[in-house]
Scaffold this active site. Structure first.
Site, PDB file in Angstrom:
ATOM      1  CG  HIS B  75      -2.161  -0.818   1.051  1.00  7.85           C
ATOM      2  ND1 HIS B  75      -2.761  -1.488   2.093  1.00  7.85           N
ATOM      3  CD2 HIS B  75      -2.915  -1.082  -0.043  1.00  7.85           C
ATOM      4  CE1 HIS B  75      -3.831  -2.122   1.654  1.00  7.85           C
ATOM      5  NE2 HIS B  75      -3.952  -1.902   0.349  1.00  7.85           N
ATOM      6  CD  GLU B 195      -3.472  -2.354  11.391  1.00  9.50           C
ATOM      7  OE1 GLU B 195      -3.773  -1.148  11.485  1.00  9.50           O
ATOM      8  OE2 GLU B 195      -4.007  -3.141  10.590  1.00  9.50           O
ATOM      9  CG  ASN B 234      -9.346  -5.570  -1.595  1.00 10.80           C
ATOM     10  OD1 ASN B 234      -9.162  -6.794  -1.679  1.00 10.80           O
ATOM     11  ND2 ASN B 234     -10.015  -5.019  -0.603  1.00 10.80           N
ATOM     12  CB  VAL B 367     -15.011  -6.015   5.040  1.00 13.18           C
ATOM     13  CG1 VAL B 367     -16.405  -6.613   4.943  1.00 13.18           C
ATOM     14  CG2 VAL B 367     -14.050  -6.757   4.116  1.00 13.18           C
ATOM     15  CB  SER B 368     -11.955  -2.393   7.758  1.00 14.01           C
ATOM     16  OG  SER B 368     -10.666  -1.896   8.034  1.00 14.01           O
ATOM     17  CG  HIS B 370      -6.528  -1.295   8.723  1.00 11.08           C
ATOM     18  ND1 HIS B 370      -5.148  -1.328   8.721  1.00 11.08           N
ATOM     19  CD2 HIS B 370      -6.890  -0.554   7.648  1.00 11.08           C
ATOM     20  CE1 HIS B 370      -4.696  -0.613   7.696  1.00 11.08           C
ATOM     21  NE2 HIS B 370      -5.736  -0.140   7.024  1.00 11.08           N
ATOM     22  CG  ASP B 445       4.439  22.379  -4.210  1.00 15.42           C
ATOM     23  OD1 ASP B 445       3.775  21.995  -5.180  1.00 15.42           O
ATOM     24  OD2 ASP B 445       4.403  23.553  -3.788  1.00 15.42           O
TER      25      ASP B 445
END
EC number: 3.1.-.-
Lengths: 557, 557
Positions: B75, B195, B234, B367-368, B370, B445
């Site tokens: 991720h 986590e 995912n 659904v999460s 985590h 930036d």
């Protein structure tokens, strides 16, 4: 404006495809009746704007027809635009006792109170404006004394619900008048304007009493101070907090200007009862044992200047939140405010406080004041309107409201999903939406109303993202030759001290550009400025991938 | 840096008191092992900033000690900072096959692929870096091939969970290796980094299979095209969409660059199986009957440039969403993205599409990845660490994680809630947090990394709210008298054409100020500029309640 004087027209100047800024109008023959005049807060794309209110230029053009502004309730999204309307039009205002109290606070602030005609009404009032007869019915919402409005016109009856939910066990006496609503439905409703805020949420809105139960439990469990933050105008909730304080033998302090103001209005006018001796001044808080103190404060949405935010960072003079104090957010975060709220929660946990937060359904400390799908279906079923205009909501909410109406019997095709300014005209009981009137947003920025337009906002956006670069050239009056400069400064683009070389190259390129044009005898200022903007824009983008605003200034001496 | 070479130290360079930008380090003797290097996206206060990555100056100062960057999963908040790290330090990278695929895409884009040492590992790999032995265990998350990491050091065993949930029925073969985790716990864990993203949510994370069930039902009910948007990474969810397309006999088109890229990586490397002939090109969509088509696209967070947003406004060349098509948001909105998502929903309803949206718990379409509270307690119970450092979360999440740990037996006082840069030192199995190393945010930036600092941001903020006003004065070199100007222009403040009088008065006040100073013989440029800023600032605020940035520029000729 009607070509035929006996036509009935309905339109919104705010509240369609948006949340907030509610303003609706019923027009029959030569009479316009206005419903509510709210504000809304800008999203982050409207840089620097303080407030948005309805564009009322159509009303200004038709001011001789306007008979009244009738206000359903006292929330900002229904009264916050009134001062700006009154600065352009003097309109008599009708509202209930509590709503008038909040309007008066607002008009005092804007120094408009003396010149405005305010009339107190109740749910039992009857008003007549030529051919339009106006009556009311009580509804339940998250502020006292809310009304729905019935307009009887020769073409038929129009009903506006105001904001509402059904709550068969409200915390105070704020029951909706179900019998009256049923009676209106029985007599026949041609068209209903009904609010759509929670049209996406299945089920029924929970009762306000649920919050009271959870607040009481938290007060009992708390071993030290309790700090509870909620919307000041939710007087039923305040009353429940007072109850919890009474049961746990705590004194109550109020922090935050709007909390103090609204409680004063609510007590004066009989909407809130606080036992003798319970209220204490904020400087008495530290004199009492912590388990004898509760604080009711503003800032439940994490507003940076409000009481709770200042308390959470130790910046509220004389009052402190300490370890083991209990802090309750008795209001779910409104979409967009989550980050401000969670930042405060983080601060409070750092102090060691106990914090109760989250959406109402997780914390039990908040219920919505807006009816869910079952509530909306009840209203539609009781009133049985031929036509529906869903109001107060973004498109998907209006759309879901239409589906609900069709499920309980409103004919497909009889629901109008409208924009602000779209007009529904009714003649011989047939409604049609074919024309529009001017409507839109008026931006309030500082004391300026309407003076910040798209160009200013576009400039602010460019400035905010990549800053700007000003370059001053001094040219000779005689031959147009560069005699001084370019002098270049930037702000919000790069840190000047780190970018000396970049800016030196910019100045070299400008000099080169100007000299070339001078050699070609192209000396119009616009030509020079355009060439500089193009050359420097390309150079800076290639070097930095940024597009600062480039402002060449030419001085001739 | 350690005074004693045999001390073990643990610290974060990102991921503490924030969501995103994860980067952790284990340091023993002369070896530093890095875990992950993520980015995060700026909130709206960081005007114009594209990306935030960890400040790695501490690592640059200790570069001779750095042995490896080990990546838990692919991720962005765990790999998005890698290119910026590699531009400063050449570090060998270790990651699983799928994670490496995503890292390679990123390095290609930044032209860093050729110079980087990449090593593929599996959950069964063992690595040795002097005295530190590294092994792994498989965890379940919302992307394939995720690892937890075990560091065996002479001082004891340190475990990092990576991101994880427990899912006993994952949609693909992404089971966590519970037996291995139990074994590690049995052997003894000195310190756990775990986590905390969902530490506030009670219960257990629902299984990914729930989403598959709902997707399949929606595909069966849909009478025309189905457009489904989700996170490209995912892959389990993509596999379930492929299944639903197969069962309903639909062809599948992919829209959006990251969807195309990730599907390619996932198929090549064996994480995603798409039946022969199912994938079609986007220009074949219109050749098939709508009930035979499904589209998988990017933009589930409402990102303005992504495929779904463009489809919703009719701006995707060659592909259209039409009335009665079904659009599925198979991802809940991440906090902060709600408005962008609902704007798209509004557009889709306007077209007449059917839309399935909302949080996973209301729509069943998300659904999460985590773990909720029960998942976190399972990990703590299986690993039985002596010490806990909750990572990956804002303060309240770290705080709740500490409470969960104490509930399952971690000694009070043995959980360290840390900031980025705080160091836990371990000696003779005793952990202490007493010192810090440099850590912070580096802003990206455009092509600039770290060149936009607080001053530039403060200027952008002022410019964004009230714009600016530049005034150029030309003074005589001889006597300092004003010989031309002031020439005043504004941007983002007021619309110049509407504010002629205001600007004229500004120029009059500047002239007066300069003349007065000249008469008093106060001719230092700084004195003149300060006086102008003060006078004009006060005047403009009194007239407009705005505070534009005032920039006087003096030219001497």
């Amino acid at each position: 404006m009607n070509t035929d004087n006996n036509e009935l027209s309905i339109y919104a100047l705010g509240g369609m495809n948006e949340i907030g800024k509610n303003m609706y109008a019923i027009e029959y023959a030569n009479d316009i009746l206005l419903i509510d005049c709210g504000n809304k807060f800008p999203d982050e794309s409207l840089l620097g704007i303080d407030l948005i209110v309805p564009d009322v230029s159509y009303l200004v053009d038709n001011k001789e027809k306007i008979r009244a502004l009738i206000v359903t309730h006292g929330h900002e999204d229904h009264i916050g635009g009134i001062p700006y309307l009154l600065k352009k039009l003097n309109v008599p205002i009708y509202a209930t006792r509590f709503t008038l109290g909040l309007i008066e606070l607002k008009l005092k602030e804007h120094k408009l109170l003396a010149d405005t005609e305010l009339t107190e009404i109740t749910a039992a009032s009857m008003l007549n404006f030529n051919k339009i007869e106006v009556s009311f019915f009580k509804v339940t919402h998250s502020i006292p004394d809310c009304l729905g409005i019935v307009f009887k016109t020769p073409e038929g009856t129009i009903v506006h619900t105001g904001d509402f939910k059904f709550d068969l066990t409200p915390a105070t006496k704020e029951h909706a008048d179900l019998h009256r609503i049923a009676e209106i439905g029985k007599e026949g409703v041609l068209l209903l304007l009904s609010e759509s805020t929670n049209a996406e949420r299945p089920g029924s809105t929970p009762s306000e009493q649920m919050v009271g139960k959870h607040v009481e439990e938290a007060f009992i469990r708390a071993e030290r101070k309790v700090i509870l933050s909620t919307f000041a105008s939710n007087v039923s909730r305040l009353q429940q907090v007072v109850e919890a304080a009474r049961k746990t033998d705590r004194k109550l302090a109020l922090l935050g200007r709007s909390m103090v103001n609204v409680v004063e209005v609510a007590m004066e006018r009989g909407y809130l009862e606080i036992p003798e001796g319970m209220l204490i001044d904020q400087n008495q808080i530290n004199e009492l044992p912590p388990e004898k103190v509760a604080i009711l404060c503003t800032g439940s949405q994490g507003e940076p200047g409000a009481a709770l935010s200042r308390l959470s960072t130790g910046n509220f003079r004389g009052v402190e939140i300490l370890a083991e104090d209990t802090v309750i957010f008795a209001a779910g975060p409104i979409p967009g405010n989550e980050r401000n709220v969670t930042k405060i929660v983080d601060n409070l946990y750092t102090i060691g406080a106990k914090v109760i937060y989250g959406s109402g359904s997780t914390s039990g400390m908040h219920v919505s004041g807006h009816g869910y799908q079952e509530d909306l279906k009840w209203m539609l079923t009781l009133l049985k309107p031929k036509y529906l205009i869903p109001v107060h909501g973004e498109y998907r909410m209006l759309h879901q409201h239409r589906l609900l109406a069709e499920a309980v019997g409103v004919e497909p095709g009889n629901t109008f999903i409208m924009n602000n300014g779209d007009v529904v005209d009714i003649k011989e009981s047939v409604a049609r939406q074919t024309r529009t009137i001017p409507a839109g947003n008026t931006y309030v920025d500082g004391v300026g109303v309407g003076d910040v337009g798209d160009i200013v906002l576009r400039d602010r956006k460019q400035l905010s993202e990549d800053g700007m670069l000003v370059s001053v050239l001094t040219l000779s009056k005689l031959d147009g030759k560069l005699i001084s400069g370019p002098d270049t400064i930037s702000r919000g683009f790069v840190y000047n001290r780190d970018a000396e070389e970049l800016l030196k190259e910019v100045e070299r390129l400008i000099t080169k550009t100007v000299n070339e044009l001078q050699a070609e005898n192209k000396q119009q200022w616009n030509t020079i400025k355009q060439a500089i903007r193009k050359t420097i824009g390309q150079y800076l983008f290639s070097q930095t991938r940024r597009r600062p605003m480039i402002i060449p200034i030419i001085i001739e001496v």
